[in-house]
Design a protein around this motif. Structure first.
Motif, short mmCIF file in Angstrom:
data_model
loop_
_atom_site.label_atom_id
_atom_site.label_comp_id
_atom_site.label_asym_id
_atom_site.label_seq_id
_atom_site.Cartn_x
_atom_site.Cartn_y
_atom_site.Cartn_z
N CYS A 64 0.83 -1.21 0.00
CA CYS A 64 0.00 0.00 0.00
C CYS A 64 0.86 1.26 0.00
CB CYS A 64 -0.94 0.02 1.20
SG CYS A 64 -2.33 -1.08 1.05
N TYR A 65 1.93 1.23 0.78
CA TYR A 65 2.79 2.41 0.79
C TYR A 65 3.38 2.67 -0.59
CZ TYR A 65 6.44 5.71 1.32
OH TYR A 65 7.21 6.82 1.12
N TRP A 66 3.95 1.63 -1.21
CA TRP A 66 4.60 1.84 -2.50
C TRP A 66 3.59 2.21 -3.58
CZ3 TRP A 66 9.21 3.27 -2.28
CH2 TRP A 66 10.13 2.70 -1.42
N VAL A 67 2.37 1.68 -3.49
CA VAL A 67 1.35 2.06 -4.47
C VAL A 67 0.95 3.51 -4.29
CG1 VAL A 67 -1.07 1.67 -5.12
CG2 VAL A 67 0.49 -0.25 -4.90
N VAL A 74 5.00 0.48 -8.68
CA VAL A 74 4.37 -0.64 -7.98
C VAL A 74 2.87 -0.52 -8.24
CG1 VAL A 74 3.99 -1.76 -5.76
CG2 VAL A 74 6.17 -0.65 -6.23
N ASN A 75 2.28 -1.59 -8.78
CA ASN A 75 0.88 -1.51 -9.17
C ASN A 75 0.18 -2.84 -8.92
OD1 ASN A 75 1.90 -3.10 -11.24
ND2 ASN A 75 2.15 -1.35 -12.61
N VAL A 76 -0.95 -3.04 -9.59
CA VAL A 76 -1.76 -4.24 -9.38
C VAL A 76 -1.00 -5.50 -9.77
CG1 VAL A 76 -3.92 -5.36 -10.03
CG2 VAL A 76 -3.87 -2.91 -9.70
N GLY A 77 -0.24 -5.44 -10.84
CA GLY A 77 0.56 -6.59 -11.26
C GLY A 77 1.59 -6.98 -10.21
N SER A 78 2.21 -5.98 -9.61
CA SER A 78 3.17 -6.25 -8.52
C SER A 78 2.46 -6.93 -7.35
CB SER A 78 3.81 -4.96 -8.04
OG SER A 78 4.38 -4.25 -9.10
N ALA A 79 1.26 -6.45 -7.03
CA ALA A 79 0.50 -7.04 -5.92
C ALA A 79 0.14 -8.48 -6.22
CB ALA A 79 -0.76 -6.22 -5.65
N PHE A 80 -0.20 -8.78 -7.49
CA PHE A 80 -0.53 -10.15 -7.86
C PHE A 80 0.68 -11.08 -7.70
CE2 PHE A 80 -1.15 -13.59 -10.95
CZ PHE A 80 -2.34 -14.10 -10.47
N CYS A 162 -4.20 -0.84 11.31
CA CYS A 162 -4.58 0.57 11.46
C CYS A 162 -3.64 1.28 12.43
CB CYS A 162 -6.03 0.62 11.96
SG CYS A 162 -6.69 2.27 12.21
N ILE A 163 -3.27 0.61 13.49
CA ILE A 163 -2.36 1.20 14.47
C ILE A 163 -0.95 1.29 13.91
CG2 ILE A 163 -1.28 0.79 16.73
CD1 ILE A 163 -4.01 -0.45 17.58
N LEU A 164 -0.53 0.28 13.14
CA LEU A 164 0.84 0.25 12.60
C LEU A 164 1.04 1.18 11.40
CD1 LEU A 164 1.84 -3.50 12.69
CD2 LEU A 164 2.78 -1.65 14.05
N TRP A 165 -0.02 1.54 10.68
CA TRP A 165 0.14 2.28 9.43
C TRP A 165 0.92 3.59 9.59
CZ3 TRP A 165 0.64 1.96 4.53
CH2 TRP A 165 0.54 3.09 3.74
N PRO A 166 0.62 4.45 10.58
CA PRO A 166 1.40 5.71 10.66
C PRO A 166 2.90 5.47 10.80
CG PRO A 166 -0.54 5.86 12.03
CD PRO A 166 -0.46 4.44 11.57
N TRP A 167 3.29 4.50 11.61
CA TRP A 167 4.72 4.23 11.79
C TRP A 167 5.33 3.60 10.54
CZ3 TRP A 167 1.41 4.00 15.94
CH2 TRP A 167 1.71 4.87 16.99
N MET A 168 4.58 2.72 9.91
CA MET A 168 5.07 2.11 8.67
C MET A 168 5.20 3.16 7.58
SD MET A 168 6.09 -0.55 7.07
CE MET A 168 5.59 -2.02 7.86
N PHE A 169 4.21 4.04 7.49
CA PHE A 169 4.24 5.11 6.49
C PHE A 169 5.46 6.01 6.69
CE2 PHE A 169 3.25 9.44 5.20
CZ PHE A 169 2.85 9.25 3.88
N LEU A 170 5.70 6.43 7.93
CA LEU A 170 6.83 7.32 8.20
C LEU A 170 8.17 6.62 7.98
CD1 LEU A 170 5.41 9.12 11.36
CD2 LEU A 170 5.58 10.03 9.03
N LEU A 171 8.26 5.34 8.34
CA LEU A 171 9.49 4.58 8.12
C LEU A 171 9.77 4.42 6.63
CD1 LEU A 171 11.82 2.74 9.21
CD2 LEU A 171 10.21 0.86 8.91
N MET A 172 8.76 4.03 5.88
CA MET A 172 8.94 3.81 4.44
C MET A 172 9.22 5.13 3.72
SD MET A 172 8.82 0.60 4.00
CE MET A 172 8.65 0.47 2.25
N ARG A 173 8.60 6.22 4.16
CA ARG A 173 8.89 7.51 3.54
C ARG A 173 10.33 7.93 3.80
NH1 ARG A 173 5.30 12.70 4.80
NH2 ARG A 173 6.31 12.48 6.81
N ARG A 174 10.82 7.64 5.00
CA ARG A 174 12.22 7.96 5.30
C ARG A 174 13.16 7.14 4.43
NH1 ARG A 174 15.32 8.94 10.85
NH2 ARG A 174 14.44 10.96 10.46
#
Length: 182
Positions: A64-67, A74-80, A162-174
């Motif tokens: 989800c982050y990369w999409v 990263v798109n639907v084919g990558s997810a498949f 839902c709880i992990l998303w903000p931390w995952m988002f910030l980590l992946m953005r970094r």
């Protein structure tokens, strides 16, 4: 006595030009693939007993982050393909998770501009709902092929996501900003 000017590795790479092996290796594909491999590893690590139902969907969070960040890479084919790898690692019916991941990622990719402009807490709620949708879709796919029972406790993993998303988002953005992935 002459002073020897030391150059950093990045300065040498810039001096060599954009067509070097090092810049192509770190052009982003390598980092994205490594993040997917880490997510697949975390996704398949066994958890004890009933806690297995609360396991976060690391692969969904990273995808989800990369999409959202780079929908042209990263798109639907990558997810498949990632879902197929997930099926292979778990030894489950081949194609179920691939198809269901591609459906959920399609919904996210379809509205990536809207989701990208949401507040982080709104994104977290949406990712939690998409995680619950993924769990229900995987159950429906498995139910069509074999007799499985639905455990409603497994929907709690959506709350964990839902709880992990903000931390995952910030980590992946970094990570994305550190490696200048575009």
């Amino acid at each position: 006595m002459t002073l020897v000017k030391r150059r950093s590795i990045n300065q040498y790479l810039r001096a060599l030009g954009d067509k070097t092996l090092a810049t192509s290796m770190f052009s982003g594909r390598f980092v994205i693939i490594c993040s997917f491999l880490i997510a697949l590893t975390l996704q398949t690590i066994p958890w004890p007993g009933m806690l297995d139902l609360l396991r976060p969907s690391w692969l969904l969070l990273v995808t989800c982050y990369w999409v959202l960040a780079l929908p042209h890479r990263v798109n639907v084919g990558s997810a498949f393909v990632l879902g197929l790898l997930w099926d292979l690692l778990l030894g489950s019916t081949l194609g179920i998770r691939g198809m269901m991941m591609s459906i959920v990622i399609y919904l996210i990719a379809l509205n990536f501009l809207v989701i990208r402009n949401m507040a982080l807490w709104q994104q977290a709620i949406l990712i939690g709902l998409m995680s619950m949708l993924l769990d229900v879709l995987i159950f429906c796919g498995e139910y069509l092929i074999q007799d499985v029972d639905f455990n409603p406790v497994s929907l709690w993993s959506g709350l964990i996501n839902c709880i992990l998303w903000p931390w995952m988002f910030l980590l992946m953005r970094r990570v994305r900003r550190h490696w200048h992935i575009r």
